[in-house]
Write a protein that holds these residues in place. Sequence first.
Motif, PDB file in Angstrom:
ATOM      1  N   UNK A   6     -62.574 -41.987 110.123  1.00 50.46           N
ATOM      2  CA  UNK A   6     -63.749 -42.375 109.357  1.00 50.46           C
ATOM      3  C   UNK A   6     -63.416 -42.310 107.874  1.00 50.46           C
ATOM      4  N   UNK A   7     -63.247 -43.440 107.261  1.00 48.64           N
ATOM      5  CA  UNK A   7     -62.911 -43.447 105.848  1.00 48.64           C
ATOM      6  C   UNK A   7     -62.260 -44.765 105.496  1.00 48.64           C
ATOM      7  N   UNK A   8     -61.860 -44.885 104.219  1.00 52.90           N
ATOM      8  CA  UNK A   8     -61.150 -46.088 103.810  1.00 52.90           C
ATOM      9  C   UNK A   8     -59.762 -46.061 104.447  1.00 52.90           C
TER      10      UNK A   8
ATOM     11  N   UNK B 188     -58.444 -56.412 111.128  1.00 48.82           N
ATOM     12  CA  UNK B 188     -59.732 -56.635 110.490  1.00 48.82           C
ATOM     13  C   UNK B 188     -59.696 -55.793 109.222  1.00 48.82           C
ATOM     14  N   UNK B 189     -59.851 -56.407 108.046  1.00 50.48           N
ATOM     15  CA  UNK B 189     -59.605 -55.675 106.810  1.00 50.48           C
ATOM     16  C   UNK B 189     -60.268 -54.297 106.762  1.00 50.48           C
ATOM     17  N   UNK B 190     -59.460 -53.330 106.458  1.00 47.94           N
ATOM     18  CA  UNK B 190     -59.878 -51.945 106.262  1.00 47.94           C
ATOM     19  C   UNK B 190     -60.418 -51.290 107.536  1.00 47.94           C
TER      20      UNK B 190
ATOM     21  N   UNK C 156     -54.424 -54.660  98.705  1.00 47.51           N
ATOM     22  CA  UNK C 156     -54.066 -53.522  97.871  1.00 47.51           C
ATOM     23  C   UNK C 156     -53.729 -52.285  98.677  1.00 47.51           C
ATOM     24  N   UNK C 157     -53.133 -52.494  99.852  1.00 51.90           N
ATOM     25  CA  UNK C 157     -52.754 -51.350 100.681  1.00 51.90           C
ATOM     26  C   UNK C 157     -51.293 -51.002 100.402  1.00 51.90           C
ATOM     27  N   UNK C 158     -51.011 -49.726 100.134  1.00 49.98           N
ATOM     28  CA  UNK C 158     -49.620 -49.348  99.905  1.00 49.98           C
ATOM     29  C   UNK C 158     -48.752 -49.744 101.102  1.00 49.98           C
TER      30      UNK C 158
ATOM     31  N   UNK D 197     -56.496 -46.406 103.953  1.00 48.76           N
ATOM     32  CA  UNK D 197     -55.302 -45.610 103.622  1.00 48.76           C
ATOM     33  C   UNK D 197     -55.481 -44.121 103.844  1.00 48.76           C
ATOM     34  N   UNK D 198     -56.717 -43.611 103.767  1.00 46.22           N
ATOM     35  CA  UNK D 198     -56.903 -42.164 103.887  1.00 46.22           C
ATOM     36  C   UNK D 198     -57.179 -41.728 105.327  1.00 46.22           C
TER      37      UNK D 198
ATOM     38  N   UNK E 120     -63.774 -38.215 112.894  1.00 50.31           N
ATOM     39  CA  UNK E 120     -63.599 -37.999 111.457  1.00 50.31           C
ATOM     40  C   UNK E 120     -62.231 -38.459 110.953  1.00 50.31           C
ATOM     41  N   UNK E 121     -61.215 -38.342 111.801  1.00 51.32           N
ATOM     42  CA  UNK E 121     -59.866 -38.709 111.371  1.00 51.32           C
ATOM     43  C   UNK E 121     -59.765 -40.199 111.064  1.00 51.32           C
TER      44      UNK E 121
ATOM     45  N   UNK F 110     -50.897 -56.685 103.094  1.00 53.27           N
ATOM     46  CA  UNK F 110     -50.975 -55.437 102.328  1.00 53.27           C
ATOM     47  C   UNK F 110     -51.150 -55.761 100.850  1.00 53.27           C
TER      48      UNK F 110
ATOM     49  N   UNK G 194     -56.131 -41.272 109.459  1.00 57.09           N
ATOM     50  CA  UNK G 194     -54.882 -40.891 110.119  1.00 57.09           C
ATOM     51  C   UNK G 194     -54.371 -42.051 110.971  1.00 57.09           C
TER      52      UNK G 194
END
Lengths: 321, 424
Positions: free
Chosen positions: B317-319, B271-273, B203-205, B321-322, B314-315, B199, B324
């Motif tokens: 699909x994204x970086x 696997x990162x991100x 840079x992951x919270x 941390x954002x 969609x839940x 983490x 679900x």
Amino acid sequence: MKQNLQLSDDGKLKHFLSIEGLSRDLLLKILDTAESFAGMTEQSVKKVPLLRGKTIVNLFFENSTRTRTTFELAATRLSADVLNINIATSATSKGESLLDTIRNLEAMHVDMFVVRHAISGAAQFIAENSASHISVINAGDGQHAHPTQAMLDMYTIKQHKTDFSQLKVAIIGDILHSRVARSQILALNTLQAEEVRVIAPKTLLPAQVECLGAEPYLNMKQGLKDIDVIIMLRLQKERMKSALLPSENEYYKCFGLTPEKLAIAKADAIVMHPGPINRGVEIDSSIADSHRSVILQQVSNGIAVRMAIMSMAMQNMEAKA
Amino acid sequence: MNKIVIENGRLIDPANKLDQTGPLYIAEGKIVASGHSIDNFQADQTIDAENLIVCPGFVDMSVRLREPGHTRKGSIQSETQAAAKAGVTSLCLPPDTRPIIDTPAVVEYIKDKSENARYPNVFPIGALTRQLEGKELSSMYALRQAGCVTVSNASLPVANLQVLRRAMEYADTHRLLVMHHPQDHALSRNGCAHEGANASRYGLPGIPAAAETIAVAQCLELAELTGCRVHFSQISCKSSVMMIQQAKKKGLTVSADTTAHQLHLTEDNITPFDSAFHVSPPLRSKTDKMMLREGLANQTINAICSDHQPHDIDAKLGAFPETEPGMAALETLLPLTLQLVRENAVTLTQAIAALSCNPAKILGINKGTLTPGFDADICIFDPNQSWIINQDNWLSAGKNTPYWGQEMQGQAVYTLQNGKLIHT
């Protein structure tokens, strides 16, 4: 980091998302290329036609006048057309809207995205989801990486200190929330710096920071001993509210760079700061404006380094197409 | 067809310490005999289970069906069908549906709907507090009357320990098991990954292990104070195992489960991100994983659950941390559990017990064994069958698994519920 995402099959730069996974040779090549552009910016005609006809989109989901301006200048000097898009978003913005934005811009036949986003991993997400001819440059994603900033810092260090392997570097301040610090630590380790230290109160240090390749110090006076390069980080004022620090005043006393503390480092130590600086919070004004400070050189170097990275990434994209 | 005989299978029934090849007789939805032949049984149907294992149908203590309320992610129909394919015949549905399971009407709606789906038994978990807000007690007696066997606040906080104490006392008054998802929400706030080297690097919270272990410690103290039966859901940390082990030695009636993925994956496997690895609690360290395995082997951890959480595209699909948290995990439950056996973490009997009689016993339901007279909920699986996860064989509406495209070993061939084939 997927090893190959940033690199083409023959190991050349395609995207620039993080220092992670990049070789020392590649970092040195970026610094060398930047040097060739640096002389040019002093001349009266400041443009080269390397990226003529290319469209670069500065896609900023987070405000940053300075970073965006240097990217814009770098692109202009490479003769590219530049489109600035600022999308103020909340932290809860959904991936689908990000993806829709990308799709729309792709449909306008752009060639490169320069991305800044408040969420860690956003630049990689965009690189993974963009058309294959588009190169993505990370201009800062969340707390993860700010690799062009780290490279311009390396460039500035190289101007003043010839040999990385003899260098002891201290990064001071909010390491926990800093994408700049993470990229600097990786870059310094890749360039084989002798020692990297991070100096901060425990509340601003990431867990197991030593695994990143940096030795933590909680006491600034101990941490500055024998140091060649001092990198101060900006302290966000919100940190007081979130119970990470009691007050600016106390922070300055413990972790602010004062002439007294500077005297502990090596006599020829340089002082750096990614800006914008908080005078009297992390750094004393007299140091920021002194001959020891290379803060404004960092800003000028930002243009040449970003020219180098953008042109290298774009050329390799072209070679592939 | 109401009389079935399953022949030639290897019967494993941990509750009865049975592990032998033999027939299993079913009539009128109940088990008639297991392991030995009986006379004058006119079977309507014979299932040949040669080279297959015949065991009690699995009891999964945490499955999100996404209905009511989140039907773009999945439905009772789609997810119970996936459960049947996974060999799961009973599942607990956490109360964080929309509407929340805090009234008998919602319980009845879910029971009706799941009975119509004609797939596994769905046991709705009642809300511990009204609207899961952590402020007022839910009508637990009414929930129990409607069919809830357990109550929980799902993954939502009961920040006020006085409320938690009262809720536990009231639940115990009505002999309801409290399922507790231990997480201190101030310590885990905004976090999306285990607080550790990875983490920090990306840079992951972070979510520290202490966010879980502090909540376990608090709840154990309250279990001692109130005498309430507590089941810890989806524990992920070394210290949680150690504390629960101590509490059991002290004589507290506590139990615990962990997820199949926590027994295999750690922060180093991410696997990162890649948002498929975004789960809550987060994938922990190797030390934690090894202790979870040890806890499973020594019975501190009683059950393995899937913590199935299907998501729409969609839940995820994204970086990282954002996105679900959660993975669609029903269909990997059995192969991942069998992998523990192949890696000598537990015996096959222990593995099957953790999927069947142990959770059934904790929930107090008449399931999870092949004892004559019990409901004929049966899983017949091939421990060696290899399959690659793909669009064609995956039944859950959620494709969010980090194992997508990978080879799995072990699969249910037949699943029976109340003596009816619900998966072949």
